[in-house]
Design a protein around this motif. Sequence first.
Motif, mmCIF file in Angstrom:
data_model
loop_
_atom_site.group_PDB
_atom_site.id
_atom_site.type_symbol
_atom_site.label_atom_id
_atom_site.label_comp_id
_atom_site.label_asym_id
_atom_site.label_seq_id
_atom_site.Cartn_x
_atom_site.Cartn_y
_atom_site.Cartn_z
ATOM 1 N N PHE A 158 -8.605 9.382 0.274
ATOM 2 C CA PHE A 158 -7.247 8.850 0.284
ATOM 3 C C PHE A 158 -7.127 7.809 -0.825
ATOM 4 N N ASP A 159 -6.193 8.030 -1.762
ATOM 5 C CA ASP A 159 -5.978 7.090 -2.869
ATOM 6 C C ASP A 159 -4.705 6.293 -2.606
ATOM 7 N N PHE A 160 -4.737 5.014 -2.928
ATOM 8 C CA PHE A 160 -3.568 4.183 -2.626
ATOM 9 C C PHE A 160 -3.496 3.005 -3.590
ATOM 10 N N SER A 161 -2.283 2.437 -3.702
ATOM 11 C CA SER A 161 -2.122 1.296 -4.603
ATOM 12 C C SER A 161 -2.577 0.023 -3.898
ATOM 13 N N HIS A 162 -3.453 -0.703 -4.581
ATOM 14 C CA HIS A 162 -3.923 -1.992 -4.080
ATOM 15 C C HIS A 162 -4.626 -2.628 -5.263
ATOM 16 N N PHE A 163 -4.498 -3.949 -5.418
ATOM 17 C CA PHE A 163 -4.871 -4.493 -6.721
ATOM 18 C C PHE A 163 -6.225 -5.177 -6.773
ATOM 19 N N VAL A 168 0.844 -1.195 0.000
ATOM 20 C CA VAL A 168 0.000 0.000 0.000
ATOM 21 C C VAL A 168 0.879 1.246 0.000
ATOM 22 N N GLU A 169 0.695 2.079 -1.044
ATOM 23 C CA GLU A 169 1.450 3.326 -1.182
ATOM 24 C C GLU A 169 0.453 4.448 -1.373
ATOM 25 N N GLN A 170 0.620 5.522 -0.668
ATOM 26 C CA GLN A 170 -0.270 6.663 -0.888
ATOM 27 C C GLN A 170 -0.113 7.186 -2.321
ATOM 28 N N LYS A 171 -1.246 7.408 -2.994
ATOM 29 C CA LYS A 171 -1.182 7.905 -4.373
ATOM 30 C C LYS A 171 -1.932 9.211 -4.534
ATOM 31 N N GLY A 183 -5.244 -0.497 -10.481
ATOM 32 C CA GLY A 183 -4.360 -0.669 -9.332
ATOM 33 C C GLY A 183 -4.434 0.420 -8.280
ATOM 34 N N ILE A 184 -5.349 1.365 -8.425
ATOM 35 C CA ILE A 184 -5.466 2.446 -7.430
ATOM 36 C C ILE A 184 -6.887 2.460 -6.865
ATOM 37 N N ARG A 185 -6.998 2.349 -5.542
ATOM 38 C CA ARG A 185 -8.305 2.398 -4.878
ATOM 39 C C ARG A 185 -8.459 3.742 -4.167
ATOM 40 N N ARG A 186 -9.700 4.104 -3.904
ATOM 41 C CA ARG A 186 -9.963 5.347 -3.176
ATOM 42 C C ARG A 186 -10.871 5.069 -1.997
ATOM 43 N N ILE A 187 -10.499 5.628 -0.846
ATOM 44 C CA ILE A 187 -11.382 5.556 0.320
ATOM 45 C C ILE A 187 -11.843 6.960 0.664
#
Length: 887
Positions: A609-614, A595-598, A704-708
């Motif tokens: 908050f956007d982050f890498s997750h597949f 998980v990396e902040q994007k 590959g980028i999710r948003r919460i």
Amino acid sequence: MMTANEVRESYKKFFEGKGHKIVASAPMVIKDDPTLMFTNAGMNQWKDIILGTKDPGKDIRRVDSQKCLRVSGKHNDLEEVGHDTYHHTMFEMLGNWSFGDYFKEGAIDYAWEYLVDVLHLNPDDLYVTVFEGAKEEGLARDDEAAGYWAKHVAADHIIDGNKHDNFWEMGDTGPCGPCTEIHVDSRTPEEKAKVPGRDLVNKDNPQVIEIWNLVFMQYNRKADGSLAPLPMHVIDTGMGFERLVRMLQDKHSNYDTDIFQPVIKQIEALSGKRYGFTTPTGPNGECMSEQEKTDVAMRVVADHLRAVAFSIADGQLPSNAKAGYVIRRILRRAVRYAYTFLGQKEAFLYRLLPVLVHEMGQAYPELPAQQELIGRVMKEEEDSFLRTLEKGINLLNGDMDELKAHGRSELDGVSAFRLFDTYGFPLDLTELICREYGYTVDEKGFNEEMAKQKARARNAAAVENGDWEIIRDGEQEFVGYDHTEYSCHILRYRKVTQKKSFHFELVLDRTPFYGEMGGQVGDQGALVNDDETVAILDTKRENNQSIHIVGELPKDLKAEFMACVDVEKRNASAANHTATHLLDYALKQVLGDHVEQKGSYVDPTTLRFDFSHFQKVTDEELRRVERLVNRLVREDLPLDEHRDIPLAEARQLGAVALFGEKYGDKVRVVRFGPSCEFCGGIHAKSTGRIGFFKIIGESSVAAGIRRIEALTGQACEDALYALQDTMTDLRALFNNAKDLKAALVKYIGEHDEMSKEIERFRAQTVERTKQELLNRARLVNGVHVVKAVLPLEPADAKDLVFKLRESMGERLVAVIGSTAGDKPLLTVMFSDDMVKDHGLDAGKIIREAARLIKGGGGGQPHYAQAGGKDVDAIGAAVDKVVELAHL
Ligand code: SER
């Protein structure tokens, strides 16, 4: 022969030996500068120092290798890339810097020593240019630089150059100054004997090219076009790394060096085509032969792969706006070349990524760390463009059919532009396909359409920044980490006009106002003194300063004010910002270290908050994340802030850094218990101030980028009340049932029962009606005519006529007018023999009869329905059907 990595190293070591500090490349994507999207020169990251708004500290000599991208604005090389052998979108620029230390003589001496004594380039092959002066700017020839060069090179190797080549400017405004360029002649001795090298300098000869530019920064270009002197003299040198390596490895093309060859070999392996090592020979770099076309395509792909991969690694995803669109265009250009000239009909670029990572991953660790994400994003982009490519080609085929039908030979500009605009089709692709079928394209018409669109875009966006008006000298001090109110004076202001509206921007000498940065919105508030109050509508950040936006200027610009931040809004944003840190930590705990902040956005009411997750984050995972965050909230962990600590110390603390973020030598680290991040934002004093944390949305933003999306504090409270109110209303509907769920289950059960009951009842009614109608049927010429007007639902009317046919079998004409609600409906059924033997067509007949009820409809020959507006005419319409059946 030195490898590329050795060359980079040797440059840094040479200048380190001359007292320069080795510093890291800034990110290639620029986040917080409205005037520049990408680093296009090594000096971008030192702009504040050069302009004198930031103190360079003790390191006034520095050396680096900077990732640059030249694809937009003043420095744009995109169209040349691939068609020649020495321009690139992304390239590395080797630079040595002097901030108020050595100037022209030192820069020239060092450059000479490095090229001739260290790298052993032949002085006979080197030509230098100096600025010839510009009368209209009041600038004289740079005799000083020419004099220093005379120490090293023969007089006929020194050439005067004009403002275009020898006066370097960052953009329309900003630091600038005269420069001297070093060119290398790498032709064969025979060629050199024929034409002297000095005649080919700056003449687009691929073998006589500039490798190093030494800029003597002396001026600041103002918005009104005038030049103001800089507070100190700065040396900014930039050497094209790829070109230097090519000279040293004795190649004709940058692409033949070990920087590009591994990727090109992989392109050969995957495409089954050979790289021919050609250099374009056609006019204007146009390529003529099939092999040249293949080579251009391979160079384009090898070059663009780097630009796209590094941009994504720096946090810039392809998109439809601004920097994201630039990246998308570069990627599409590569896909197009691979599609047309390398026969790649499926995603291709992403398959080259492993080789690039293998070659450059050591020098740039951001690549291997994010390889999976970069690959996914690239593949998705490629897939999606390949889909439009095909659609566009289909459309174009249709256009060409039209041309053929009308005996024309030229595709009009509007159609070509539509392909470009809607399907991302570059004009040359349209031309290429048209040519294959013997058509031409109206290029002029296309350009006119393009110009029209650009003019529209310009009109929509035109923002004019006036020059700064100086009220006081000085620099701004930010006091917002410790204060929300502070006394201040105005240093300078400017007027900003967009279309007909305008506002003013103020720089204060001391300010507690946080300017929008790192996803956190800027502060609002007011400037207050005994005489007046001026509302501060927003605060943005530029050149490391808070810029305060006001609708009106204060009456007395020299007066002292209290700068007062709107504390309620600020505290709410701060709590949301702190919550994103806890969320980042919790996501890593629950989902894993990948998980990396994007990206993030924080304002007083929401956080994102956007982050890498597949894959999708499951409900169960989301709940674990929420629980962990709320536990940290209840622990009321205090803000543990480390301001201005050395980068190395911050890393030792275990602070989480972001890829693509620019960190200075001194950084700020923000820690709340186990969460520890590099951050310049405003935070809550302790996690308890978040109150409560609730996720309200989880979605995908890109491959590959999710948003919460989540709420905290009072926003949670409001959401909870809204939910409670809904529940209360619901309960009230169920007689204030204690157990609402049981009441609902019971209600749904009863409802289902009742529906079935109604169904049965309807079926009975239809059955009974059918019997009555059959009993009343008239016989006309041996045909049973059933007609009636009844209060029926459309479905029942249909049911009824089908039942009539079932009972009667043949020789039936049934017409039902129904009037459920206030709308008339006509339903017609003919038995099959009436259709076959009598040629009746219910669909046709009903269309005519329905005119009487001001409606329309249709259906098959044996069954049709039509609705209408005039209820009173339904009886007449029924009769009309019977009449039209001509029995
Ligand atoms: N700023 C100059 C350039 O980009 C030298 O570094 O060419």
